[in-house]
Scaffold this motif. Structure first.
Motif, mmCIF file in Angstrom:
data_model
loop_
_atom_site.group_PDB
_atom_site.id
_atom_site.type_symbol
_atom_site.label_atom_id
_atom_site.label_comp_id
_atom_site.label_asym_id
_atom_site.label_seq_id
_atom_site.Cartn_x
_atom_site.Cartn_y
_atom_site.Cartn_z
ATOM 1 N N ASP A 13 0.984 -1.113 -0.010
ATOM 2 C CA ASP A 13 0.005 -0.081 -0.123
ATOM 3 C C ASP A 13 0.848 1.279 0.142
ATOM 4 O O ASP A 13 1.517 1.673 1.169
ATOM 5 C CB ASP A 13 -1.045 -0.332 1.239
ATOM 6 C CG ASP A 13 -1.828 1.288 1.049
ATOM 7 O OD1 ASP A 13 -1.693 1.902 0.410
ATOM 8 O OD2 ASP A 13 -2.660 1.212 2.393
ATOM 9 N N LEU A 14 1.267 1.870 -1.285
ATOM 10 C CA LEU A 14 1.985 2.880 -1.165
ATOM 11 C C LEU A 14 1.486 4.217 -0.637
ATOM 12 O O LEU A 14 1.964 5.099 -0.180
ATOM 13 C CB LEU A 14 2.156 3.329 -2.793
ATOM 14 C CG LEU A 14 3.471 2.577 -3.453
ATOM 15 C CD1 LEU A 14 3.516 2.992 -4.621
ATOM 16 C CD2 LEU A 14 4.797 2.920 -2.738
ATOM 17 N N ALA A 15 0.009 4.307 -0.864
ATOM 18 C CA ALA A 15 -0.491 5.626 -0.222
ATOM 19 C C ALA A 15 -0.658 5.680 1.122
ATOM 20 O O ALA A 15 -0.573 6.602 1.920
ATOM 21 C CB ALA A 15 -2.197 5.572 -0.810
ATOM 22 N N GLY A 16 -1.132 4.340 2.001
ATOM 23 C CA GLY A 16 -1.357 4.526 3.178
ATOM 24 C C GLY A 16 -0.162 3.837 3.839
ATOM 25 O O GLY A 16 -0.123 3.972 5.283
ATOM 26 N N ASN B 20 14.043 1.029 -2.832
ATOM 27 C CA ASN B 20 13.669 2.103 -1.939
ATOM 28 C C ASN B 20 13.464 3.108 -2.435
ATOM 29 O O ASN B 20 12.460 4.104 -2.374
ATOM 30 C CB ASN B 20 14.289 2.119 -0.614
ATOM 31 C CG ASN B 20 13.882 2.773 0.515
ATOM 32 O OD1 ASN B 20 12.212 2.476 0.466
ATOM 33 N ND2 ASN B 20 14.305 3.372 1.409
ATOM 34 N N THR B 21 14.299 3.779 -3.265
ATOM 35 C CA THR B 21 14.489 4.995 -3.976
ATOM 36 C C THR B 21 13.357 5.092 -4.932
ATOM 37 O O THR B 21 12.781 5.994 -5.290
ATOM 38 C CB THR B 21 15.705 5.348 -4.465
ATOM 39 O OG1 THR B 21 16.861 5.205 -3.538
ATOM 40 C CG2 THR B 21 15.786 6.733 -5.376
ATOM 41 N N SER B 22 13.129 4.018 -5.703
ATOM 42 C CA SER B 22 12.280 3.720 -6.983
ATOM 43 C C SER B 22 10.849 4.033 -6.205
ATOM 44 O O SER B 22 9.851 4.633 -6.471
ATOM 45 C CB SER B 22 12.298 2.735 -7.562
ATOM 46 O OG SER B 22 11.212 2.552 -8.646
ATOM 47 N N LEU B 23 10.649 3.415 -5.008
ATOM 48 C CA LEU B 23 9.337 3.290 -4.472
ATOM 49 C C LEU B 23 8.913 4.667 -4.000
ATOM 50 O O LEU B 23 7.871 5.029 -3.923
ATOM 51 C CB LEU B 23 9.147 2.220 -3.076
ATOM 52 C CG LEU B 23 9.201 0.744 -3.778
ATOM 53 C CD1 LEU B 23 9.403 -0.064 -2.393
ATOM 54 C CD2 LEU B 23 7.882 0.389 -4.156
ATOM 55 N N HIS B 24 9.895 5.337 -3.216
ATOM 56 C CA HIS B 24 9.641 6.794 -3.082
ATOM 57 C C HIS B 24 9.274 7.637 -3.962
ATOM 58 O O HIS B 24 8.431 8.686 -4.021
ATOM 59 C CB HIS B 24 10.752 7.399 -2.003
ATOM 60 C CG HIS B 24 10.956 6.852 -0.358
ATOM 61 N ND1 HIS B 24 10.314 7.689 0.195
ATOM 62 C CD2 HIS B 24 11.416 5.782 0.209
ATOM 63 C CE1 HIS B 24 10.430 7.168 1.479
ATOM 64 N NE2 HIS B 24 11.279 5.990 1.542
ATOM 65 N N ARG B 25 9.907 7.412 -5.246
ATOM 66 C CA ARG B 25 9.667 8.297 -6.294
ATOM 67 C C ARG B 25 8.197 8.020 -6.759
ATOM 68 O O ARG B 25 7.620 9.051 -7.341
ATOM 69 C CB ARG B 25 10.886 8.071 -7.270
ATOM 70 C CG ARG B 25 12.102 8.766 -6.911
ATOM 71 C CD ARG B 25 13.205 8.390 -8.069
ATOM 72 N NE ARG B 25 14.449 8.888 -7.719
ATOM 73 C CZ ARG B 25 15.586 8.771 -8.272
ATOM 74 N NH1 ARG B 25 15.727 7.468 -9.196
ATOM 75 N NH2 ARG B 25 16.573 9.318 -8.073
ATOM 76 N N ALA B 26 7.973 6.711 -6.709
ATOM 77 C CA ALA B 26 6.755 6.406 -7.191
ATOM 78 C C ALA B 26 5.479 7.069 -6.519
ATOM 79 O O ALA B 26 4.381 7.296 -6.871
ATOM 80 C CB ALA B 26 6.621 4.650 -7.373
ATOM 81 N N ARG B 27 5.678 6.792 -5.173
ATOM 82 C CA ARG B 27 4.748 7.635 -4.237
ATOM 83 C C ARG B 27 4.593 8.974 -4.618
ATOM 84 O O ARG B 27 3.406 9.482 -4.533
ATOM 85 C CB ARG B 27 5.135 7.287 -2.696
ATOM 86 C CG ARG B 27 3.809 7.587 -1.878
ATOM 87 C CD ARG B 27 4.116 7.056 -0.426
ATOM 88 N NE ARG B 27 5.088 7.638 0.248
ATOM 89 C CZ ARG B 27 5.762 7.241 1.316
ATOM 90 N NH1 ARG B 27 4.967 6.524 2.144
ATOM 91 N NH2 ARG B 27 6.705 7.790 1.894
ATOM 92 N N ALA B 28 5.596 9.623 -4.747
ATOM 93 C CA ALA B 28 5.460 10.962 -4.879
ATOM 94 C C ALA B 28 4.993 11.550 -6.232
ATOM 95 O O ALA B 28 4.358 12.582 -6.369
ATOM 96 C CB ALA B 28 7.100 11.844 -4.807
ATOM 97 N N ALA B 29 4.949 10.158 -7.346
ATOM 98 C CA ALA B 29 4.381 10.685 -8.452
ATOM 99 C C ALA B 29 2.947 10.542 -8.268
ATOM 100 O O ALA B 29 2.345 10.473 -9.527
ATOM 101 C CB ALA B 29 5.251 9.825 -9.477
#
Length: 309
Positions: free
Chosen positions: A145-148, A261-270
């Motif tokens: 769950d990227l949003a929550g 981890n970097t990719s996941l953070h960028r995906a959530r920010a996008a």
């Protein structure tokens, strides 16, 4: 009502949309778009004899399959397929018709062995076993769950390591091809494959319509890619890890975890809200890494195999 099986028409938008719709209904943890359906049909290696079939009832696509030969394996005659039928259209014979068509097609191409993925449910497993298939390996689908959810905090790269995106390699992706090939060759699999052709990789992998170069993240050491995570996105809210790997000489340093981890953070920010990935059930180290990110197992599939003839 009569069910018919035929080849997907590569010039039909309706076929591509119907195929993709069935895939999203039956395997919701795998990204699928009409463009991603048509891409392998148009760009797979000719020796793979890649094909896509649909089961149609009254003009509606209710089941789908993709199939092909493992042309890059040193053992000839190995075929594979993935058969999916909508749950609300099951028990009508579509799955049997599709599987029979798969076996006939692959046998005509010289295959003597067929591998199929089956979702780990009693009815699905019984379906395969009644047709002479035996269980082989299994794999997990995992969801985050990227949003929550709470991602691990971002970390600075260690000295000598630089994080870049896939887009930074647009002019010359060959270094990523070499890294991908090395990492992929060490993945658990029933079918051993040898190094891919660069031109084929460019068409099938680098130019895949789901690949997101901006979210694909690469850890570079002394100017050379050492670890990476390849990101797929559906252009809406779903993100998926297509592949994560590390060069053998750099394993044990946490570089793949850093890139992912970097990719996941960028995906959530996008704005992406769900992330998916998959692991062989025996791949304990990668499963542990994904649990550290917060992924949870959402489904299991089992690979079955049958000797033809």
């Amino acid at each position: 009502m009569t069910i018919t099986v035929r080849d997907l028409r590569p010039d039909s938008r309706a076929d591509a949309e119907g195929f993709s719709h069935v895939r999203r209904l039956t395997v919701p943890f795998m990204l699928s778009t009409p463009e991603s359906v048509l891409h392998p049909l148009r760009h797979s290696h000719p020796d793979a004899h890649f094909g896509q079939l649909v089961a149609e009832e009254d003009g509606e696509i209710i089941g789908v399959v993709q199939l092909g030969l493992a042309h890059d394996s040193p053992e000839p005659g190995q075929g594979s397929a993935s058969v999916y039928v909508r749950a609300d259209r099951s028990q009508r014979g579509a799955g049997s018709l599709l599987l029979r068509a798969v076996e006939e097609r692959l046998a005509s191409l010289g295959a003597h062995k067929v591998y199929v993925w089956v979702m780990d449910a009693p009815d699905n497993r019984a379906f395969a076993e009644r047709r002479g298939y035996r269980a082989s390996r299994s794999a997990y689908f995992l969801r985050l769950d990227l949003a929550g959810g709470a991602l691990p905090p971002l970390q600075d790269p260690p000295p000598g390591v630089e994080l870049r995106t896939g887009a930074d390699f647009a002019d010359d992706p060959r270094p990523l091809f070499l890294l991908d090939t090395e990492a992929s060759s060490d993945e658990p699999s029933d079918i051993h494959t040898e190094s891919a052709d660069y031109g084929a990789w460019l068409e099938a992998t680098w130019r895949h319509p789901l690949l997101d170069p901006a979210l694909t993240t690469v850890a570079v050491v002394d100017g050379s890619p050492a670890a990476f995570t390849a990101a797929y996105t559906d252009g809406a809210h779903r993100y998926s890890t297509a592949m994560t790997g590390t060069a053998r000489a750099h394993r044990g340093r946490g570089l793949a975890k850093l890139a992912k981890n970097t990719s996941l953070h960028r995906a959530r920010a996008a704005g992406y809200t769900e992330a998916f990935t998959g692991n062989d059930t025996g791949n304990g180290p990668m499963i542990a890494i994904n649990e550290w990110f917060g992924y949870e197992v959402c489904a299991t599939e089992v690979r079955y195999v049958r000797e033809l003839g």
